[in-house]
Design a protein around this motif. Structure first.
Motif, mmCIF file in Angstrom:
data_model
loop_
_atom_site.group_PDB
_atom_site.id
_atom_site.type_symbol
_atom_site.label_atom_id
_atom_site.label_comp_id
_atom_site.label_asym_id
_atom_site.label_seq_id
_atom_site.Cartn_x
_atom_site.Cartn_y
_atom_site.Cartn_z
ATOM 1 N N THR A 19 -4.027 -2.602 1.801
ATOM 2 C CA THR A 19 -3.178 -2.216 2.926
ATOM 3 C C THR A 19 -3.025 -3.407 3.844
ATOM 4 N N ASN A 75 -1.391 5.413 4.938
ATOM 5 C CA ASN A 75 -2.228 4.214 5.016
ATOM 6 C C ASN A 75 -2.585 3.827 6.440
ATOM 7 N N TRP A 76 -1.889 4.407 7.438
ATOM 8 C CA TRP A 76 -2.118 3.960 8.807
ATOM 9 C C TRP A 76 -2.424 5.114 9.742
ATOM 10 N N GLY A 92 0.786 -1.224 0.000
ATOM 11 C CA GLY A 92 0.000 0.000 0.000
ATOM 12 C C GLY A 92 0.814 1.268 0.000
#
Length: 336
Positions: A123, A101-102, A89
């Motif tokens: 992801t 992505n986090w 991702g």
């Protein structure tokens, strides 16, 4: 005469093992359906894959010709690393560097896809700690999600399906089976409109590169928990209000999954579908049923007799004390 006896015996044999024959046909039909899907997907997608391979090969060759200082091995190493990062991702494109992505909203979206078993795969955890936590989180969370969805659907279906069907059946005197079929069709149409057609139109407007078919494809793949991951909302580099958008998509997935389960449960309660499903189930032997009934009757009879005996004892204990005279004393009184 012999032919008629043989035909009747064959018919009797088929009737006795009807469930086994139906199950065999079900397995055969499922395998044929798998083969049919493989043939269609292969014939439709293989030419596009071949064209894409040829295009990538030409682009690679042109890039090497324009940059003679770069060897093919160095380019291969760079592309391998880029593809590995893309599978996690992470993109190397400059216009995608702003999307994390986090962050919290992306992590919330990821947690919802894990617990609902959708799993887009765009992801994935990078660290060993994240992978270990994902295992523990899923082991506890997936059964918890199933329990949660079952409880919610069980309460919704009472007000959405059972009470309306009973109302039209009792109030207006319509056939319960006919009302149930019409209600299931109407509920299915409303669900398709509210959770497929309308969201597909919205996604086609909010996502720059999605048309209506691709948006409808995303809705179906998501709510059916297939989750291929080729289309994921909110991943564009110029996506406005990305955090709020991710939360909205998460709520849409949960409510849409509940709506799909309500519709499936409504159709499963139809009398015709119940009768059709019983064709493939294993039937209990009559002897086993009789033994079970006899054991149940014996237990019931013994419990009733025990209750009667205890009631008699209680009555005797509650009765006033009466002196009982022996037969000899009565005889002597008569003689006198």
């Amino acid at each position: 005469m012999l032919q008629s006896l043989a035909g009747s015996s064959c018919v009797r044999l088929v009737e006795q093992h009807r469930s086994a024959w139906c199950f065999a046909l079900l397995v055969l039909g499922y395998l044929l359906y798998l083969v049919f899907g493989a043939v269609v997907f292969s014939s439709v997608e293989l030419p596009y894959e071949d064209l894409l391979r040829q295009e990538l090969g030409k682009l690679k060759q042109r890039f090497l010709e324009e940059h003679s200082c770069l060897s093919e091995q160095q380019l291969e190493q760079f592309l391998v690393r880029v593809l590995e990062a893309s599978n996690y991702g992470v993109s190397v494109l400059s216009n995608a560097s702003g999307n994390w992505n986090w962050d919290f909203t992306s992590s919330l979206f990821f947690a919802s896809t894990v617990l609902s078993t959708t799993g887009y795969g765009h992801t994935v955890p990078l660290s060993d700690g994240g992978k270990a936590f994902c295992i523990v989180y899923s082991v506890i969370g997936i059964p918890f999600t199933l329990l949660f969805l079952t409880a919610v659907v069980q309460r919704i279906i009472v007000y959405v399906t059972r009470r309306p069907v009973l109302y039209f059946h009792i109030r207006w005197g319509f056939s319960k089976q006919v009302v149930a079929i019409i209600h299931a069709m109407a509920l299915g149409f409303i669900t398709v409109s509210c959770f497929f057609l309308i969201p597909a139109a919205i996604f086609s407007v909010l996502e720059d590169n999605w048309n209506f078919l691709e948006s409808f494809y995303f809705c179906f793949i998501s709510l059916s928990t297939i989750g291929l991951g080729d289309y994921v909302p909110g991943e564009g580099y110029n996506q406005k209000f990305r955090e709020l958008y991710k939360i909205g998509v998460t709520c849409y997935l949960l409510t849409g999954l509940i709506a799909m389960l309500v519709v499936l449960e409504t159709f499963c309660e139809l009398h015709e579908l119940k009768k059709f499903r019983k064709l493939f189930y294993v039937k209990k032997d009559k002897e086993e049923d009789q033994v079970h009934i006899m054991e149940h009757d014996q237990l019931s009879f013994s419990s009733i007799s025990d209750q009667a005996a205890s009631m008699k004892d209680d009555q005797k204990a509650n009765e006033p004390f009466v002196n009982s005279q022996s037969p000899t004393s009565n005889d002597s009184s008569l003689n006198n």
